[in-house]
Design a protein around this motif. Sequence first.
Motif, PDB file in Angstrom:
ATOM      1  N   THR A   1      35.678  32.684  44.906  1.00 17.13           N
ATOM      2  CA  THR A   1      35.917  31.524  45.766  1.00 17.13           C
ATOM      3  C   THR A   1      36.306  31.972  47.176  1.00 17.13           C
ATOM      4  O   THR A   1      35.834  31.406  48.172  1.00 17.13           O
TER       5      THR A   1
ATOM      6  N   LYS B   1      38.750  34.996  43.198  1.00 18.03           N
ATOM      7  CA  LYS B   1      38.165  36.069  44.019  1.00 18.03           C
ATOM      8  C   LYS B   1      36.818  35.654  44.615  1.00 18.03           C
ATOM      9  O   LYS B   1      36.582  35.796  45.808  1.00 18.03           O
TER      10      LYS B   1
ATOM     11  N   GLU C   1      28.216  37.648  43.385  1.00 17.47           N
ATOM     12  CA  GLU C   1      28.485  38.033  42.004  1.00 17.47           C
ATOM     13  C   GLU C   1      27.170  38.019  41.218  1.00 17.47           C
ATOM     14  O   GLU C   1      26.345  37.129  41.391  1.00 17.47           O
TER      15      GLU C   1
HETATM   16  N1  LIG Z   1      31.449  25.677  40.901  1.00 11.49           N
HETATM   17  C1  LIG Z   1      32.670  25.444  40.395  1.00 11.49           C
HETATM   18  N2  LIG Z   1      33.043  24.216  40.004  1.00 11.49           N
HETATM   19  C2  LIG Z   1      34.280  23.981  39.507  1.00 11.49           C
HETATM   20  N3  LIG Z   1      35.244  24.913  39.382  1.00 11.49           N
HETATM   21  C3  LIG Z   1      34.928  26.153  39.752  1.00 11.49           C
HETATM   22  C4  LIG Z   1      33.633  26.505  40.275  1.00 11.49           C
HETATM   23  N4  LIG Z   1      33.627  27.806  40.565  1.00 11.49           N
HETATM   24  C5  LIG Z   1      34.856  28.276  40.234  1.00 11.49           C
HETATM   25  N5  LIG Z   1      35.647  27.290  39.756  1.00 11.49           N
HETATM   26  C6  LIG Z   1      37.053  27.419  39.329  1.00 11.49           C
HETATM   27  O1  LIG Z   1      37.808  27.937  40.408  1.00 11.49           O
HETATM   28  C7  LIG Z   1      38.723  28.933  39.942  1.00 11.49           C
HETATM   29  C8  LIG Z   1      38.447  30.261  40.627  1.00 11.49           C
HETATM   30  O2  LIG Z   1      37.154  30.711  40.215  1.00 11.49           O
HETATM   31  P1  LIG Z   1      36.465  32.026  40.820  1.00 11.49           P
HETATM   32  O3  LIG Z   1      35.081  32.040  40.318  1.00 11.49           O
HETATM   33  O4  LIG Z   1      36.696  32.065  42.273  1.00 11.49           O
HETATM   34  O5  LIG Z   1      37.339  33.179  40.124  1.00 11.49           O
HETATM   35  P2  LIG Z   1      37.086  34.736  40.073  1.00 11.49           P
HETATM   36  O6  LIG Z   1      38.391  35.382  40.417  1.00 11.49           O
HETATM   37  O7  LIG Z   1      35.910  35.103  40.875  1.00 11.49           O
HETATM   38  O8  LIG Z   1      36.790  34.973  38.512  1.00 11.49           O
HETATM   39  P3  LIG Z   1      35.809  36.041  37.798  1.00 11.49           P
HETATM   40  O9  LIG Z   1      36.563  37.330  37.779  1.00 11.49           O
HETATM   41  O10 LIG Z   1      35.643  35.469  36.426  1.00 11.49           O
HETATM   42  O11 LIG Z   1      34.540  36.107  38.572  1.00 11.49           O
HETATM   43  C9  LIG Z   1      38.591  28.950  38.422  1.00 11.49           C
HETATM   44  O12 LIG Z   1      39.558  28.082  37.884  1.00 11.49           O
HETATM   45  C10 LIG Z   1      37.198  28.397  38.198  1.00 11.49           C
HETATM   46  O13 LIG Z   1      37.112  27.766  36.945  1.00 11.49           O
END
Ligand SMILES: Nc1ncnc2c1ncn2[C@@H]1O[C@H](COP(=O)(O)OP(=O)(O)OP(=O)(O)O)[C@@H](O)[C@H]1O
Length: 266
Positions: A44, A42, A90
Amino acid sequence: MASLEVSGLSVGYGPVRALRDVSLRVPPGAVVAVLGGNGAGKSTLLRAISRTLRFHRGAATGGAVVFDGRALDRMNAAQVVAAGVVQVPEGRQVFARMTVGDNLRAGALGARGGRKENAAALARVHELFPVLAERAHQRAGLLSGGEQQMLALGRALMARPRLLLLDEPSLGLAPLMAARIAETVREINATGTSVLLVEQNAALALRLASIAYVLDVGEVALSGPADELAASDEVRRRYLGVVDETAAEDAVRAEAVAPTLRRWTP
Ligand SMILES: Nc1ncnc2c1ncn2[C@@H]1O[C@H](COP(=O)(O)OP(=O)(O)OP(=O)(O)O)[C@@H](O)[C@H]1O
Ligand SMILES: [Mg+2]
């Protein structure tokens, strides 16, 4: 009014594939929700739209992001803000050691427009969140979590966005404060700003949005009108905390009498 079109977007952080072939649309003036568990992608997605991926060592590997007919994927983060797309990241990330007033003024830096527009934007923010006027000279780090979320929203509004990208605005807030933030998002939307809302709080997001997408391990697993998604078994089970079939049936029966997932009404 402008629409956002994301098509075939793929994103990686080095070897980690975080998004795969994601397509999504925010129609002009709409509130669109993106649901999904931890790590679904999300944040991302929002970073790819706001062109802030590289601050997290990530990069888009394919796809296109177009807003109001303009390719955001060819812009830098500042140009995206100037184009009218503003993200509330976030965890709020207010400048804790700066005053509330300076935080708000910082929000206007990237936007086009002069002193008059900035003064009007500030008046509007103070009208939405009177506490930010009362605390103008206090350090932002002294605000409560809910007040910091208001400040983060207010700071984004100072750039006069046409599309707001909200990353889990209700996270860590007490239910009453989360409801207050939700109401404000509704008010902001009512004045013509489109909203792309990322939330783990599916019940709240589905009340606010007209359209919703579910991200699962980097891919769009489900999408459709928010009320249809709110009624779907999978969403109810996985994101609305309905744990078993009997409970699900009970909830459906209860809803037939008194709908609990109707659209948000003030
Ligand atoms: N800076 C980073 N470096 C490496 N991997 C990352 C990084 N940020 C996110 N990821 C990976 O990318 C994927 C998506 O992460 P993201 O933060 O977008 O998820 P999210 O849906 O926002 O989760 P949450 O609800 O925990 O905030 C996950 O597997 C995460 O570990
Ligand atoms: Mg996130």
